[in-house]
Enzyme design. Structure first.
Site, mmCIF file in Angstrom:
data_model
loop_
_atom_site.group_PDB
_atom_site.id
_atom_site.type_symbol
_atom_site.label_atom_id
_atom_site.label_comp_id
_atom_site.label_asym_id
_atom_site.label_seq_id
_atom_site.Cartn_x
_atom_site.Cartn_y
_atom_site.Cartn_z
ATOM 1 C CB SER A 30 -0.909 0.002 1.232
ATOM 2 O OG SER A 30 -1.615 1.232 1.288
ATOM 3 C CG LEU A 31 1.911 3.286 -3.359
ATOM 4 C CD1 LEU A 31 1.600 3.774 -4.758
ATOM 5 C CD2 LEU A 31 3.402 3.417 -3.065
ATOM 6 C CB SER A 32 -2.742 4.459 1.901
ATOM 7 O OG SER A 32 -3.545 4.202 0.777
ATOM 8 C CE LYS A 81 -11.472 -0.167 -1.686
ATOM 9 N NZ LYS A 81 -11.362 0.539 -2.966
ATOM 10 C CG ASN A 102 -12.707 4.615 0.030
ATOM 11 O OD1 ASN A 102 -13.572 5.306 0.560
ATOM 12 N ND2 ASN A 102 -11.784 5.112 -0.770
ATOM 13 C CG ASP A 118 -12.522 4.005 -4.085
ATOM 14 O OD1 ASP A 118 -11.437 4.505 -3.735
ATOM 15 O OD2 ASP A 118 -12.892 2.877 -3.728
ATOM 16 C CB ALA A 147 -12.552 -1.023 -9.160
ATOM 17 C CG ASN A 167 -17.310 -8.190 -16.373
ATOM 18 O OD1 ASN A 167 -16.148 -7.793 -16.237
ATOM 19 N ND2 ASN A 167 -17.856 -9.079 -15.561
HETATM 20 P P1 ATR Z 1 -12.102 -4.975 -8.143
HETATM 21 O O1 ATR Z 1 -12.632 -4.774 -6.776
HETATM 22 O O2 ATR Z 1 -10.664 -4.544 -8.306
HETATM 23 O O3 ATR Z 1 -12.979 -4.403 -9.195
HETATM 24 P P2 ATR Z 1 -13.176 -7.575 -8.712
HETATM 25 O O4 ATR Z 1 -14.461 -7.177 -8.090
HETATM 26 O O5 ATR Z 1 -12.622 -8.920 -8.415
HETATM 27 O O6 ATR Z 1 -12.016 -6.564 -8.363
HETATM 28 O O7 ATR Z 1 -13.351 -7.408 -10.306
HETATM 29 C C1 ATR Z 1 -12.345 -7.714 -11.202
HETATM 30 C C2 ATR Z 1 -12.797 -7.359 -12.617
HETATM 31 O O8 ATR Z 1 -11.724 -7.651 -13.516
HETATM 32 C C3 ATR Z 1 -14.002 -8.154 -13.099
HETATM 33 O O9 ATR Z 1 -14.753 -7.351 -13.978
HETATM 34 C C4 ATR Z 1 -13.337 -9.320 -13.843
HETATM 35 O O10 ATR Z 1 -14.137 -9.932 -14.834
HETATM 36 P P3 ATR Z 1 -15.167 -11.128 -14.399
HETATM 37 O O11 ATR Z 1 -16.283 -10.468 -13.649
HETATM 38 O O12 ATR Z 1 -15.631 -11.691 -15.707
HETATM 39 O O13 ATR Z 1 -14.379 -12.079 -13.566
HETATM 40 C C5 ATR Z 1 -12.199 -8.566 -14.504
HETATM 41 N N1 ATR Z 1 -11.090 -9.441 -14.915
HETATM 42 C C6 ATR Z 1 -10.171 -10.010 -14.111
HETATM 43 N N2 ATR Z 1 -9.298 -10.741 -14.846
HETATM 44 C C7 ATR Z 1 -9.703 -10.628 -16.143
HETATM 45 C C8 ATR Z 1 -9.231 -11.143 -17.398
HETATM 46 N N3 ATR Z 1 -8.154 -11.936 -17.464
HETATM 47 N N4 ATR Z 1 -9.896 -10.796 -18.524
HETATM 48 C C9 ATR Z 1 -10.974 -9.991 -18.477
HETATM 49 N N5 ATR Z 1 -11.486 -9.470 -17.329
HETATM 50 C C10 ATR Z 1 -10.848 -9.793 -16.178
#
Ligand code: ATR
Length: 293
Positions: A30-32, A81, A102, A118, A147, A167
């Protein structure tokens, strides 16, 4: 280095030093702490900000322990979170709409107030480099995870009215679109399956990556962005303090305007800093000393 900006407080604490921190698992990256301690030191505020490695099953214990120790507030990162929501006594509108906390501020009476900064961080960093209105722009958002919810809220609150949400797991994009369409009925949010090879970029004005691609040191981003028009902006919420993100390399090779996630990181921190201390974070100083690539 930063020595000329360090007050004695950065090195010494005393009987009145107040406690801030960040809870995460993992937390070592973490950079925070750097961002906040540099800012606290510069403004000569008597707080210290520490990283806490909190395992998921110990989150509630850690929150109540932190409160019992008289802590003023803390940030939360992965994976805390969403679980923090149910531990709060109050939530600000952004935390409610995003469905994640957050930033926590602990009131003098012990009340736990949950915030999400965020979306503010995302939009403030965007506005630093992009002066156009978001209305009537075609905005493609990649991802539908945690995110992404903050990014969507920020875009919608700023007047975006045409968002394509792509997605890999299309059902998640559909759920997110229907959730936000409910709050923002005048906005068109179109969920699609993310197919990196087939996606049409020819009419996209702003491309935002909210997936975790690039977060784990990957060399390449699996999208060919040659189709993007020359005026397009590429915004990757992934960041690296030392190198370019894979999407940044692509954007640079096409000569496209680009924003990485460092600005979002700093501005979400600045808003949390202001909630806890009532003071403005010295953002320019933080950028200069911590993120000068
Ligand atoms: P965060 O809190 O950082 O958003 P998350 O809720 O786990 O983390 O979400 C990760 C996102 O990255 C999701 O949209 C995921 O797609 P899926 O919902 O289909 O899993 C996406 N993601 C992660 N790895 C990926 C990959 N190799 N190709 C495409 N999308 C990816």
């Amino acid at each position: 280095m930063i020595h000329s900006n360090i007050s004695d407080r950065f090195i010494f604490s005393d009987g009145q030093t107040r406690l801030l921190g960040v809870f995460g698992d993992p937390i070592a990256h973490s950079l925070s702490p750097k961002i906040h301690n540099l800012s606290l030191s510069k403004l000569d505020l008597n707080y210290h900000y520490l990283p806490f490695h909190v395992r998921p099953h110990q989150l509630a214990t850690a929150v109540h322990g932190f409160k019992a120790l008289g802590g003023v507030g803390f940030n939360a990162t992965v994976p805390h979170k969403v679980p923090l929501l149910s531990l709060m006594d109050s939530l600000d509108p952004a935390a409610l709409k995003i469905g994640a906390v957050n930033t926590v501020a602990i009131a003098k009476n012990g009340q736990l107030n949950g915030y999400n900064t965020d979306a503010y961080g995302f939009i403030t960093a965007l506005k630093e480099k992009y002066s156009e209105t978001l209305s009537q722009k075609n905005i493609l958002v990649l991802g539908a995870g945690g995110a992404c919810r903050a990014v969507l809220l920020a875009l919608l609150d700023e007047g975006a009215d045409n968002i394509i949400l792509a997605n890999s797991t299309v059902t998640k994009a559909e759920e997110l679109a229907s959730d936000f369409n409910h709050h923002y009925p005048q906005t068109k949010i179109t969920p699609i399956a993310l197919d990196f090879l087939a996606i049409d970029l020819t009419h996209i004005d702003i491309l935002v990556n909210t997936t975790s691609l690039g977060l784990h040191g990957e060399d390449n981003f699996p999208l060919s962005i040659e189709q993007l028009p020359p005026h397009a902006l590429v915004y990757d919420i992934v960041y690296s303090a030392n190198t370019q993100t894979p999407l940044q390399k692509l954007a640079n090779s096409q000569g496209l305007a680009f924003i990485d996630g460092l600005g979002m990181l700093i501005h979400q921190a600045a808003r949390a800093f202001q909630i806890w201390t009532g003071e403005e974070m010295p953002v320019a100083l933080v950028k200069k000393h911590i993120f000068s690539k």
